[in-house]
Design a protein around this motif. Structure first.
Motif, PDB file in Angstrom:
ATOM      1  N   THR A   1       0.801  -1.217   0.000  1.00 43.96           N
ATOM      2  CA  THR A   1       0.000   0.000   0.000  1.00 43.96           C
ATOM      3  C   THR A   1       0.844   1.282   0.000  1.00 43.96           C
ATOM      4  OG1 THR A   1      -1.762  -1.205   1.075  1.00 43.96           O
ATOM      5  CG2 THR A   1      -1.870   1.172   1.231  1.00 43.96           C
ATOM      6  N   GLU A   2       1.929   1.291   0.764  1.00 40.17           N
ATOM      7  CA  GLU A   2       2.712   2.532   0.815  1.00 40.17           C
ATOM      8  C   GLU A   2       3.347   2.855  -0.529  1.00 40.17           C
ATOM      9  OE1 GLU A   2       5.025   3.188   4.290  1.00 40.17           O
ATOM     10  OE2 GLU A   2       3.178   3.048   5.458  1.00 40.17           O
ATOM     11  N   ARG A   3       3.801   1.798  -1.196  1.00 47.31           N
ATOM     12  CA  ARG A   3       4.377   2.011  -2.519  1.00 47.31           C
ATOM     13  C   ARG A   3       3.299   2.472  -3.501  1.00 47.31           C
ATOM     14  NH1 ARG A   3       8.979   1.480  -4.914  1.00 47.31           N
ATOM     15  NH2 ARG A   3       8.976   1.106  -7.162  1.00 47.31           N
ATOM     16  N   GLN A   4       2.107   1.877  -3.372  1.00 46.22           N
ATOM     17  CA  GLN A   4       0.987   2.288  -4.225  1.00 46.22           C
ATOM     18  C   GLN A   4       0.766   3.800  -4.069  1.00 46.22           C
ATOM     19  OE1 GLN A   4      -1.521   0.343  -5.965  1.00 46.22           O
ATOM     20  NE2 GLN A   4      -1.023  -1.740  -5.335  1.00 46.22           N
ATOM     21  N   ILE A   5       0.785   4.243  -2.812  1.00 49.88           N
ATOM     22  CA  ILE A   5       0.509   5.659  -2.554  1.00 49.88           C
ATOM     23  C   ILE A   5       1.613   6.542  -3.145  1.00 49.88           C
ATOM     24  CG2 ILE A   5       0.316   7.398  -0.707  1.00 49.88           C
ATOM     25  CD1 ILE A   5      -1.129   5.138   0.924  1.00 49.88           C
ATOM     26  N   MET A   6       2.853   6.063  -3.014  1.00 50.21           N
ATOM     27  CA  MET A   6       3.963   6.845  -3.572  1.00 50.21           C
ATOM     28  C   MET A   6       3.803   6.988  -5.097  1.00 50.21           C
ATOM     29  SD  MET A   6       8.014   5.979  -3.579  1.00 50.21           S
ATOM     30  CE  MET A   6       7.995   5.226  -5.196  1.00 50.21           C
ATOM     31  N   ILE A   7       3.485   5.868  -5.758  1.00 46.55           N
ATOM     32  CA  ILE A   7       3.336   5.895  -7.221  1.00 46.55           C
ATOM     33  C   ILE A   7       2.132   6.765  -7.613  1.00 46.55           C
ATOM     34  CG2 ILE A   7       2.901   4.457  -9.271  1.00 46.55           C
ATOM     35  CD1 ILE A   7       5.593   3.759  -8.236  1.00 46.55           C
ATOM     36  N   LEU A   8       1.023   6.584  -6.893  1.00 51.25           N
ATOM     37  CA  LEU A   8      -0.172   7.388  -7.173  1.00 51.25           C
ATOM     38  C   LEU A   8       0.152   8.876  -7.106  1.00 51.25           C
ATOM     39  CD1 LEU A   8      -2.880   5.439  -5.127  1.00 51.25           C
ATOM     40  CD2 LEU A   8      -3.180   6.140  -7.504  1.00 51.25           C
ATOM     41  N   LYS A   9       0.891   9.223  -6.052  1.00 48.12           N
ATOM     42  CA  LYS A   9       1.219  10.623  -5.814  1.00 48.12           C
ATOM     43  C   LYS A   9       2.221  11.135  -6.868  1.00 48.12           C
ATOM     44  CE  LYS A   9       2.189  14.400  -3.261  1.00 48.12           C
ATOM     45  NZ  LYS A   9       1.264  15.513  -3.424  1.00 48.12           N
ATOM     46  N   ASP A  10       3.346  10.409  -6.996  1.00 49.62           N
ATOM     47  CA  ASP A  10       4.432  10.903  -7.844  1.00 49.62           C
ATOM     48  C   ASP A  10       4.068  10.864  -9.329  1.00 49.62           C
ATOM     49  OD1 ASP A  10       5.720  11.161  -5.490  1.00 49.62           O
ATOM     50  OD2 ASP A  10       7.199   9.573  -5.821  1.00 49.62           O
ATOM     51  N   TYR A  11       3.334   9.833  -9.750  1.00 53.12           N
ATOM     52  CA  TYR A  11       3.000   9.706 -11.175  1.00 53.12           C
ATOM     53  C   TYR A  11       1.726  10.474 -11.520  1.00 53.12           C
ATOM     54  CZ  TYR A  11       6.424   5.837 -11.212  1.00 53.12           C
ATOM     55  OH  TYR A  11       7.540   5.058 -11.098  1.00 53.12           O
ATOM     56  N   GLU A  12       1.145  11.107 -10.498  1.00 51.06           N
ATOM     57  CA  GLU A  12      -0.020  11.976 -10.688  1.00 51.06           C
ATOM     58  C   GLU A  12      -1.192  11.284 -11.355  1.00 51.06           C
ATOM     59  OE1 GLU A  12       1.667  15.306 -12.749  1.00 51.06           O
ATOM     60  OE2 GLU A  12       2.803  15.968 -11.000  1.00 51.06           O
ATOM     61  N   ALA A  13      -1.485  10.079 -10.861  1.00 49.80           N
ATOM     62  CA  ALA A  13      -2.620   9.328 -11.408  1.00 49.80           C
ATOM     63  C   ALA A  13      -3.921  10.096 -11.197  1.00 49.80           C
ATOM     64  CB  ALA A  13      -2.704   7.961 -10.744  1.00 49.80           C
ATOM     65  N   THR A  14      -4.782  10.064 -12.218  1.00 50.60           N
ATOM     66  CA  THR A  14      -6.069  10.760 -12.119  1.00 50.60           C
ATOM     67  C   THR A  14      -7.232   9.790 -12.019  1.00 50.60           C
ATOM     68  OG1 THR A  14      -6.113  10.873 -14.529  1.00 50.60           O
ATOM     69  CG2 THR A  14      -5.295  12.822 -13.360  1.00 50.60           C
ATOM     70  N   ALA A  15      -6.989   8.513 -12.368  1.00 50.91           N
ATOM     71  CA  ALA A  15      -8.048   7.509 -12.264  1.00 50.91           C
ATOM     72  C   ALA A  15      -7.504   6.298 -11.521  1.00 50.91           C
ATOM     73  CB  ALA A  15      -8.547   7.100 -13.646  1.00 50.91           C
TER      74      ALA A  15
END
Lengths: 143, 435
Positions: free
Chosen positions: B165-179
Motif C-alpha cells: 500500500t505505501e508504494r501504491q501511494i507513492m506511485i499514485l502521488k508521484d506519477y499523478e494518477a487521475t483515475a
C-alpha cells in the motif's frame, strides 16, 4: 497417583461460567479446585470435583464440551522457597509443566498444588524419586 | 450530449434496431455453439435447434448454461473455436477445485477492450488521464480488462498490480494518477493509510475518478469513498465467464449500470423455477454472449440477483440499466475479490481429524476491508485442556484455510449447538455487507 480433572470449553460470553456452577450445584457436585485460562474468544475451565463422572455426564447433557484429564496433586511445604524446590526438581529432570494451580485446602499444614504435565508418569517418577509427596484422589477429596 | 459516450452508434440504438441486431447476432452465435458438444447435447435434450429461434421471446426455449457446465468441460470443452484461434486464457478467481476457464480470440480481446473503454469513458476517463490499476495481474480478468480499455481510450496506464500500500501511494502521488482502478474496499484502505501518513486524502493525490469492482459494495460505501478521496466513484459489472469486466458500467448519472446489450442479452429469471420474470422484477441475471468467438455462453446463470430498468437514462444511452447486485442465488461469497463457496470451507474442516462440519460463516466489512469469520463448534476431539494446544489447533485451521481459499479467515471456536440448526445451506452464511 494421578487425579482426574475435567476441562470444559467455555465461550467468552456472559453467564456461561455461572451455568457450569449452576448445573453442577443442582446435581450435588462439589467443586474442590478450579483454574480458568482464557483468550478473547473462549476459555478453558479446569475443575477438580468430588465426583468426576457425574460432573462430566451432567455437563455433557447440558451441552458443554468436556474432557477428562489426569493431573498430579503435589504437597508443597508452606514455607518460602517451598514451590521453588519442587519446580527445580522438575526443571532438572526436564519435565515440562503445562500449567498448575492451587488447591483450596491444605494437608497437614502443607499447600497442595495441582500440576498438569505433558508426560504424567515420568513426572510422577521424578517427584517420587526426590521424595516429594503426591496425594491420591481419595486423599484429596477427603481434605 | 454524447461527449462521454465511447461508441454512440451501439450505445444509443433505438430499441427496435437494437433488438434486430441482437436477434441476428444471437442466431449466428447459436449456429456456432451448436457444434460444441455440451451445447449439442443440451439442444438435443431440450428438442431445440438454432433454427427454431425466430424472435428474442423464443430465447426462453433455450437451455441454461451453468458454472457446473464449465467445470464438467474443464478446461477447454466449452470453447467454440480451435486453439489456434485462441490468443488468451483467463480463469475465475476461485482458488480451490477446478477454476472455470475462458478463452479469447484476437477479435474477442479487441471487443473486450472496446467494452471496457465504453464504461471507462462513461465514468469520465479521457485520453489525458493517467490510470493506476491496483488489481492483481494474472489469471483474474480484472486488471487486464481495465488495462486494455484504458489504453484503447488513449490514457496512460500504470500497471501497478496489487499489494504494498505505501508504494501504491507513492506511485499514485508521484506519477499523478487521475483515475484509480481497484476494489472499493482497497480505495478506503488507501485513504486510511494516507491519513496515517499525516496527509489529507482529499487533496494529497491528483485522483478525480475511481472505477471500482471485484466485490459487492453499497451506496454508503460509495459516498464514503467519494467523500474521503474527493473523487467520483463508479461501479461496473462483469464476470470472468462472460468476458470479465465490460458487461455493464455506470455513467455519471449513477442510476444503474448500462448493460452493453449489443454484446450481451440480459434476462431476469426466478432462480427457483427458471421462468423469465416481467420487466422491473428482482431476480437472477442471466446473460447470453452474442458476439464472442472463443467461448460464447448461452443463457449463462450468473447467480447474481438484480433488477433491470429499461426507461431511458439522462446520459443519452438507450441501454438497459442493472441495479447493483443485491446478493446471490447460490451461496458463493465474494470476499476481497476472492470467490468462496461454503462447501470449500466445509471440505477443509472435514479433512481435519475429529472436526465436525458444524460451522457458520460471518462476513462483515470492518472499516475498509471485508472480513470472514468461521465459527466452528467445538467437540471433545478438538478440545484440549492445554491452551497451547488449543491455540495451535486454531492456528492450524486458519493456516489451512488461507492456503486453500487464498484468504485469511478468523477461526472462532464456539460451544456445541451455538450455531442454529436449520435445513439448507443459506443459514450457514451471515453476510452483513448486503443491506
Amino acid at each position: 497417583m494421578k487425579v482426574e480433572q475435567i476441562s470444559i470449553f467455555i465461550e467468552n460470553k456472559s453467564g456461561r461460567l455461572a451455568e457450569v456452577a449452576r448445573v453442577l450445584g443442582e446435581k450435588g457436585v462439589n467443586i474442590r479446585a478450579l483454574s480458568l485460562a482464557d483468550t478473547s474468544d473462549f476459555g478453558i475451565l479446569r475443575l477438580l470435583v468430588d465426583n468426576t463422572d457425574v460432573a462430566q455426564k451432567t455437563l455433557k447433557e447440558n451441552g458443554f464440551t468436556v474432557n477428562k484429564t489426569e493431573v498430579v496433586a503435589v504437597e508443597v511445604p508452606d514455607d518460602p522457597g517451598g514451590l521453588f524446590n519442587i519446580l527445580q526438581v522438575l526443571d532438572e529432570a526436564e519435565v515440562n509443566v503445562e500449567y498448575m494451580y492451587a488447591f483450596v485446602e491444605r494437608n497437614a499444614g502443607n499447600a497442595v498444588i495441582i500440576f498438569r504435565f505433558d508426560e504424567v508418569d515420568n513426572a510422577i517418577a521424578v517427584l517420587n524419586g526426590k521424595g516429594v509427596s503426591i496425594l491420591s484422589g481419595e486423599k484429596l477429596y477427603s481434605l | 450530449m454524447n461527449h462521454n459516450i465511447w461508441d454512440p452508434l451501439h450505445e444509443c440504438l433505438e430499441r427496435k434496431d437494437l433488438e434486430r441486431l441482437q436477434l441476428e447476432r444471437l442466431r449466428s452465435t447459436l449456429e456456432r455453439v451448436a457444434k460444441v458438444p455440451c451445447y449439442k447435447d443440451k439442444f438435443a435434450a431440450s428438442g431445440i435447434s438454432p433454427g427454431d429461434i425466430h424472435s428474442l421471446d423464443d430465447m426462453a426455449k433455450l437451455p441454461f448454461t451453468t458454472k457446473e457446465d464449465l467445470r464438467q468441460n474443464y478446461p477447454y470443452g466449452m470453447f467454440a473455436v480451435p486453439m489456434r484461434d485462441v490468443v488468451r486464457i483467463h480463469s475465475s478467481s476461485g482458488t480451490t477445485g477446478k477454476p472455470t476457464v475462458v478463452g479469447y480470440s484476437r477479435k474477442d480481446l479487441d471487443d473486450w477492450s472496446g467494452l471496457v473503454a465504453r464504461f471507462m469513458t462513461a465514468a469520465g476517463v479521457l485520453p489525458d488521464d493517467i490510470v493506476h490499476i491496483a488489481f492483481g495481474y494474472g489469471l483474474f480478468t480484472g486488471a487486464f480488462g481495465l488495462h486494455y480499455g484504458a489504453e484503447l481510450i488513449g490514457s496512460a496506464v500504470i500497471p501497478m498490480s496489487g499489494g504494498n500500500t505505501e508504494r501504491q501511494i507513492m506511485i499514485l502521488k508521484d506519477y499523478e494518477a487521475t483515475a484509480l482502478v481497484c476494489t472499493p474496499s482497497y480505495a478506503l484502505t488507501l485513504a486510511d493509510r494516507i491519513e496515517k501518513m499525516g496527509h489529507d486524502p482529499r487533496t494529497y493525490l491528483s485522483l478525480k475518478v475511481g472505477l471500482f469492482g471485484g466485490e459487492p459494495w453499497s451506496e454508503e460505501l460509495r459516498r464514503e469513498i467519494e467523500k474521503r478521496l474527493n473523487i467520483v466513484a463508479t461501479d461496473n459489472y462483469g464476470l470472468s465467464e462472460i468476458v470479465g469486466p465490460g458487461v455493464a458500467g455506470e455513467c455519471l448519472c449513477k442510476k444503474g449500470m448500462h448493460i452493453f446489450e449489443d454484446h450481451f442479452i440480459p434476462e431476469i429469471i426466478d432462480p427457483e423455477t427458471g421462468k423469465v420474470l416481467p420487466e422491473g422484477e428482482k431476480g437472477e441475471l442471466v446473460l447470453t454472449n452474442i458476439v464472442q468467438e472463443a467461448i460464447p455462453l448461452i443463457r449463462y446463470r450468473t447467480r447474481d440477483i438484480t433488477r433491470l430498468h429499461y426507461d431511458k437514462c439522462d446520459c443519452g444511452r438507450t441501454l438497459v440499466r442493472m441495479e447493483k447486485t443485491m446478493g446471490r442465488s447460490d451461496d458463493m461469497l465474494i470476499i476481497k475479490g476472492v470467490n468462496v463457496f461454503p462447501t470449500q470451507i466445509e471440505e477443509i474442516l472435514f479433512q481435519v481429524e475429529g472436526c465436525e462440519p458444524h460451522y457458520q460463516l460471518i462476513v462483515e466489512r470492518e472499516g475498509t476491508l471485508d472480513t470472514l469469520e468461521v465459527q466452528v463448534e467445538v467437540n471433545e476431539n478438538i478440545f484440549f485442556d492445554e491452551m497451547r494446544k488449543q491455540r495451535a489447533f486454531v492456528e492450524m485451521l486458519e493456516k489451512r484455510l488461507a492456503t486453500n481459499i487464498g484468504l485469511h479467515a478468523k477461526i472462532k471456536l464456539v460451544e456445541p449447538s451455538a450455531i442454529p440448526r436449520h435445513e439448507g445451506k443459506a443459514n450457514r452464511i451471515i453476510d452483513k455487507r448486503y443491506k
